[in-house]
Design an enzyme around this catalytic site. Structure first.
Site, PDB file in Angstrom:
ATOM      1  N   ASP A 140      -3.285  28.512   1.378  1.00  0.00           N
ATOM      2  CA  ASP A 140      -4.212  27.398   1.187  1.00  0.00           C
ATOM      3  C   ASP A 140      -3.749  26.591  -0.024  1.00  0.00           C
ATOM      4  O   ASP A 140      -3.323  27.179  -1.030  1.00  0.00           O
ATOM      5  CB  ASP A 140      -5.634  27.929   0.946  1.00  0.00           C
ATOM      6  CG  ASP A 140      -6.573  26.790   0.570  1.00  0.00           C
ATOM      7  OD1 ASP A 140      -6.918  26.686  -0.637  1.00  0.00           O
ATOM      8  OD2 ASP A 140      -6.872  25.964   1.446  1.00  0.00           O
ATOM      9  N   HIS A 163       5.662   7.820  -1.044  1.00  0.00           N
ATOM     10  CA  HIS A 163       6.019   6.839  -2.076  1.00  0.00           C
ATOM     11  C   HIS A 163       5.100   7.036  -3.281  1.00  0.00           C
ATOM     12  O   HIS A 163       3.907   7.323  -3.138  1.00  0.00           O
ATOM     13  CB  HIS A 163       5.993   5.398  -1.553  1.00  0.00           C
ATOM     14  CG  HIS A 163       4.655   4.777  -1.360  1.00  0.00           C
ATOM     15  ND1 HIS A 163       3.978   4.101  -2.357  1.00  0.00           N
ATOM     16  CD2 HIS A 163       3.865   4.709  -0.265  1.00  0.00           C
ATOM     17  CE1 HIS A 163       2.839   3.627  -1.881  1.00  0.00           C
ATOM     18  NE2 HIS A 163       2.743   3.989  -0.620  1.00  0.00           N
ATOM     19  N   ASP A 175      -3.358   5.199  -2.457  1.00  0.00           N
ATOM     20  CA  ASP A 175      -2.089   4.613  -1.976  1.00  0.00           C
ATOM     21  C   ASP A 175      -1.101   4.463  -3.119  1.00  0.00           C
ATOM     22  O   ASP A 175      -1.055   3.422  -3.786  1.00  0.00           O
ATOM     23  CB  ASP A 175      -2.363   3.250  -1.325  1.00  0.00           C
ATOM     24  CG  ASP A 175      -1.093   2.614  -0.809  1.00  0.00           C
ATOM     25  OD1 ASP A 175      -1.079   1.379  -0.660  1.00  0.00           O
ATOM     26  OD2 ASP A 175      -0.102   3.351  -0.593  1.00  0.00           O
ATOM     27  N   GLU A 224       8.083   1.241  -2.506  1.00  0.00           N
ATOM     28  CA  GLU A 224       7.680   1.171  -1.082  1.00  0.00           C
ATOM     29  C   GLU A 224       6.885  -0.099  -0.854  1.00  0.00           C
ATOM     30  O   GLU A 224       6.976  -0.751   0.177  1.00  0.00           O
ATOM     31  CB  GLU A 224       6.847   2.395  -0.708  1.00  0.00           C
ATOM     32  CG  GLU A 224       6.455   2.463   0.763  1.00  0.00           C
ATOM     33  CD  GLU A 224       5.191   1.719   1.123  1.00  0.00           C
ATOM     34  OE1 GLU A 224       4.443   1.306   0.205  1.00  0.00           O
ATOM     35  OE2 GLU A 224       4.946   1.507   2.327  1.00  0.00           O
ATOM     36  N   GLU A 225       6.094  -0.465  -1.818  1.00  0.00           N
ATOM     37  CA  GLU A 225       5.195  -1.612  -1.647  1.00  0.00           C
ATOM     38  C   GLU A 225       5.932  -2.936  -1.513  1.00  0.00           C
ATOM     39  O   GLU A 225       5.344  -3.940  -1.152  1.00  0.00           O
ATOM     40  CB  GLU A 225       4.189  -1.687  -2.811  1.00  0.00           C
ATOM     41  CG  GLU A 225       3.283  -0.472  -2.924  1.00  0.00           C
ATOM     42  CD  GLU A 225       2.262  -0.346  -1.794  1.00  0.00           C
ATOM     43  OE1 GLU A 225       2.293  -1.159  -0.860  1.00  0.00           O
ATOM     44  OE2 GLU A 225       1.440   0.586  -1.839  1.00  0.00           O
ATOM     45  N   ASP A 258       1.629   8.974   3.421  1.00  0.00           N
ATOM     46  CA  ASP A 258       1.285   7.752   2.694  1.00  0.00           C
ATOM     47  C   ASP A 258      -0.197   7.480   2.969  1.00  0.00           C
ATOM     48  O   ASP A 258      -0.555   7.051   4.052  1.00  0.00           O
ATOM     49  CB  ASP A 258       2.163   6.601   3.199  1.00  0.00           C
ATOM     50  CG  ASP A 258       1.912   5.299   2.460  1.00  0.00           C
ATOM     51  OD1 ASP A 258       2.625   4.324   2.742  1.00  0.00           O
ATOM     52  OD2 ASP A 258       0.987   5.247   1.612  1.00  0.00           O
ATOM     53  N   HIS A 260      -4.997  -1.400  -1.911  1.00  0.00           N
ATOM     54  CA  HIS A 260      -4.255  -2.399  -2.702  1.00  0.00           C
ATOM     55  C   HIS A 260      -5.144  -3.132  -3.698  1.00  0.00           C
ATOM     56  O   HIS A 260      -4.838  -4.264  -4.088  1.00  0.00           O
ATOM     57  CB  HIS A 260      -3.536  -3.389  -1.788  1.00  0.00           C
ATOM     58  CG  HIS A 260      -2.324  -2.798  -1.145  1.00  0.00           C
ATOM     59  ND1 HIS A 260      -1.443  -3.510  -0.346  1.00  0.00           N
ATOM     60  CD2 HIS A 260      -1.840  -1.531  -1.158  1.00  0.00           C
ATOM     61  CE1 HIS A 260      -0.479  -2.719   0.090  1.00  0.00           C
ATOM     62  NE2 HIS A 260      -0.701  -1.508  -0.383  1.00  0.00           N
ATOM     63  N   ASP A 319      -7.976  17.673   1.013  1.00  0.00           N
ATOM     64  CA  ASP A 319      -7.786  19.126   1.145  1.00  0.00           C
ATOM     65  C   ASP A 319      -7.159  19.467   2.501  1.00  0.00           C
ATOM     66  O   ASP A 319      -6.148  20.150   2.594  1.00  0.00           O
ATOM     67  CB  ASP A 319      -9.152  19.803   0.997  1.00  0.00           C
ATOM     68  CG  ASP A 319      -9.026  21.315   0.922  1.00  0.00           C
ATOM     69  OD1 ASP A 319     -10.044  21.998   1.096  1.00  0.00           O
ATOM     70  OD2 ASP A 319      -7.895  21.807   0.716  1.00  0.00           O
TER      71      ASP A 319
HETATM   72  N1  DTR Z   1       1.939   0.318   4.295  1.00  0.00           N
HETATM   73  C1  DTR Z   1       1.313   1.403   3.538  1.00  0.00           C
HETATM   74  C2  DTR Z   1      -0.079   1.713   4.045  1.00  0.00           C
HETATM   75  C3  DTR Z   1      -0.137   1.787   5.528  1.00  0.00           C
HETATM   76  C4  DTR Z   1      -0.722   0.864   6.326  1.00  0.00           C
HETATM   77  N2  DTR Z   1      -0.591   1.297   7.637  1.00  0.00           N
HETATM   78  C5  DTR Z   1       0.053   2.469   7.652  1.00  0.00           C
HETATM   79  C6  DTR Z   1       0.450   3.291   8.707  1.00  0.00           C
HETATM   80  C7  DTR Z   1       1.153   4.442   8.401  1.00  0.00           C
HETATM   81  C8  DTR Z   1       1.461   4.766   7.089  1.00  0.00           C
HETATM   82  C9  DTR Z   1       1.076   3.940   6.012  1.00  0.00           C
HETATM   83  C10 DTR Z   1       0.367   2.798   6.329  1.00  0.00           C
HETATM   84  C11 DTR Z   1       1.225   0.994   2.094  1.00  0.00           C
HETATM   85  O1  DTR Z   1       0.584  -0.012   1.815  1.00  0.00           O
HETATM   86  O2  DTR Z   1       1.791   1.720   1.273  1.00  0.00           O
HETATM   87 ZN    ZN Z   2       0.332   0.175  -0.200  1.00  0.00          ZN
HETATM   88 ZN    ZN Z   3       1.332   3.441   0.714  1.00  0.00          ZN
HETATM   89 CA    CA Z   4      -6.751  23.425   0.809  1.00  0.00          CA
END
Ligand code: DTR
Ligand code: ZN
Ligand code: ZN
Ligand code: CA
Length: 446
Positions: A51, A133, A145, A179-180, A208, A295, A310
């Site tokens: 776990d 990311h 995020d 990543e953004e 993500d 965001h 979790d």
């Molecule tokens: N693009 C990612 C968030 C995100 C939006 N749709 C999906 C689908 C699958 C994974 C991630 C995402 C971000 O803003 O980092």
């Molecule tokens: Zn993002």
């Molecule tokens: Zn993201």
């Molecule tokens: Ca757990």
């Protein structure tokens, strides 16, 4: 500018991702790094995943929140908060016995960092990788995020260490920068892999956003085996899932998928609205976004659903343990041709041959065709596999809008109706003017 050059520029500009990026501010405070916790002594490897204590995951999120607060409110690419986040994660992994590497890249005039951590041991030719990311947007601390995914895989990595796991396969974890701005860090990593390194990664799992406050339970639907691994886990704990269908290009699994690496992952939802049907199976609030702070500056440590975090973290551990301790399949027979063959621009098809011998019976239903073609604007290319009896199997059609370079991937072909021994051909034709390339090599694995 000549018409030729204009056309090429026009073709290329059509698909560029607009990247209006803010200037990078420099004034920051040095983040205080916590003394990494000493990892428990090695314990016997566990058959099943342990776990993952969600309190531990939330403690990492608290640290990432503190780092953002001390660094202008964000952990974005090029900002001090991102590097402080990397340093925090790296210190934990170093203390837990991982072999870590900080790989830099430059984007928009700022240095970016990918953190790669390898768990010593396991068969490196069969590597299982998990990644998230670590950067936020400039407008907030990015705790869901994507502090959530980053902290989830970090705690799973620490659990591997605490368990003294000795996997059959090699385990690798990655934390991506930028990543953004369009999966910049993960693209840089994948593009830097040799063909051998690429083919050694047999699964890449991406996480993500896994703690959304109004959570959904979405499973990436890109690979049947990895899809089923997660779906079976969640049905085992009585949680329904849905396929993540927002589009392949939405996170760091995309570069791995484009390189032909099987990908999977989990997602708890972003700015899309939860339906009433989804609320009835998952709870939460219908008509509201899965994450109203997506965001935004309110994506803080209060923007997390602990139950989702979790469950997702436990699912990650389940996948890492299951894939990492699978017995590696017996090595297949490999036949390869690495003689370069030039592909004439908008010209006749060319072929590269491989003569197979010593393989009894027919070819397999999952014949692996590894292709390494260097060619700008790969949409120009049509690629076929031709069996010894002349039967042709289409591997790739041409495309007027696939502007990416190179075809470096592995196709799976049902060649079970073909006798294995004989001369197989890879046939490639460039059907559109301007871009050119070469068959650098290809291989068949039976
Ligand atoms: N693009 C990612 C968030 C995100 C939006 N749709 C999906 C689908 C699958 C994974 C991630 C995402 C971000 O803003 O980092
Ligand atoms: Zn993002
Ligand atoms: Zn993201
Ligand atoms: Ca757990």
């Amino acid at each position: 500018m000549s018409l030729h050059a204009f056309r090429r520029a026009q073709r290329r500009s059509r698909l560029r991702r607009p990247a209006a990026l803010a200037a990078v501010a420099a004034a920051t405070l040095a983040a205080t790094l916590l003394a990494p916790s000493a990892s428990a002594g090695p314990a016997p490897a566990l058959a099943a995943a342990p776990d993952i204590p969600v309190a531990n995951v939330k403690a990492h999120l608290a640290q990432l929140q503190s780092i953002a607060t001390a660094n202008g409110g964000n952990r974005a690419h090029g900002r001090a908060g991102y590097k402080a986040s990397v340093d925090y994660v790296k210190a934990k992994l170093d203390a837990a016995g991982y072999t870590t590497a900080l790989k830099t890249f430059t984007y928009n005039g700022a240095t970016g960092y990918n953190l790669i951590a390898d768990w010593p041991g396991g068969d490196a030719s069969h590597t299982v990788m998990a990644g998230s990311h670590l950067d936020s947007v400039t407008g907030g601390p990015g705790i869901n995020d994507n502090g959530s995914g980053s902290a989830g895989i970090l705690e799973v990595a620490l659990a591997v260490s605490r368990a003294g796991l000795q996997p059959t396969k090699h385990l690798r974890f990655g934390w991506w920068g930028a990543e953004e701005y369009g999966m910049v860090g993960s693209k840089n990593y994948v593009n830097g892999l040799s063909a051998g390194e690429r083919s050694s990664i047999e699964a890449y799992l991406n996480f993500d956003m896994i703690g959304s406050p109004n959570p959904g339970y979405f499973v990436y639907d890109d690979d049947t085996k990895l899809d089923n691994l997660f779906k079976t886990y969640f049905s085992g704990i009585g949680v329904a899932t849905e396929p993540e269908t927002e589009g392949d290009g939405r996170s760091d699994h995309a570069p791995f998928k484009n390189a032909g690496i099987p990908v999977g992952g989990l997602f708890s939802g972003a700015d899309y609205t939860k339906t009433s049907a989804q609320a009835s199976k998952w709870g939460g609030t219908a008509g509201q976004a899965f994450d109203r702070c997506y965001h935004a500056s309110c994506d803080t440590s209060a923007n997390i659903d602990d139950t989702a975090l979790d469950r997702m973290s436990d699912a990650i551990a389940h996948a890492v343990w299951t894939l990492g301790t699978e017995s590696a399949p017996p090595p297949g027979k490999v036949f390869e041709n690495t003689t370069a063959v030039a592909i004439p621009d908008a010209g006749a098809a060319v072929t590269s041959s491989i003569t197979v011998s010593g393989v009894a019976g027919n070819a397999p239903a999952a014949l692996q065709v590894g292709v390494d073609i260097k060619h700008t604007w790969r949409g120009d290319l049509v690629i076929d596999l031709v069996a010894p009896d002349g039967s042709s199997y289409r591997l790739k059609n041409s495309s007027s809008n696939d502007s990416a370079d190179n075809v470096i991937t592995t196709y799976t072909v049902n060649a079970s109706s073909e006798v294995a021994n004989g001369t197989w051909k890879l046939k490639v034709q460039d059907v559109a003017a301007q871009d050119t390339g070469t068959i650098a090599g290809w291989k068949l694995t039976f």
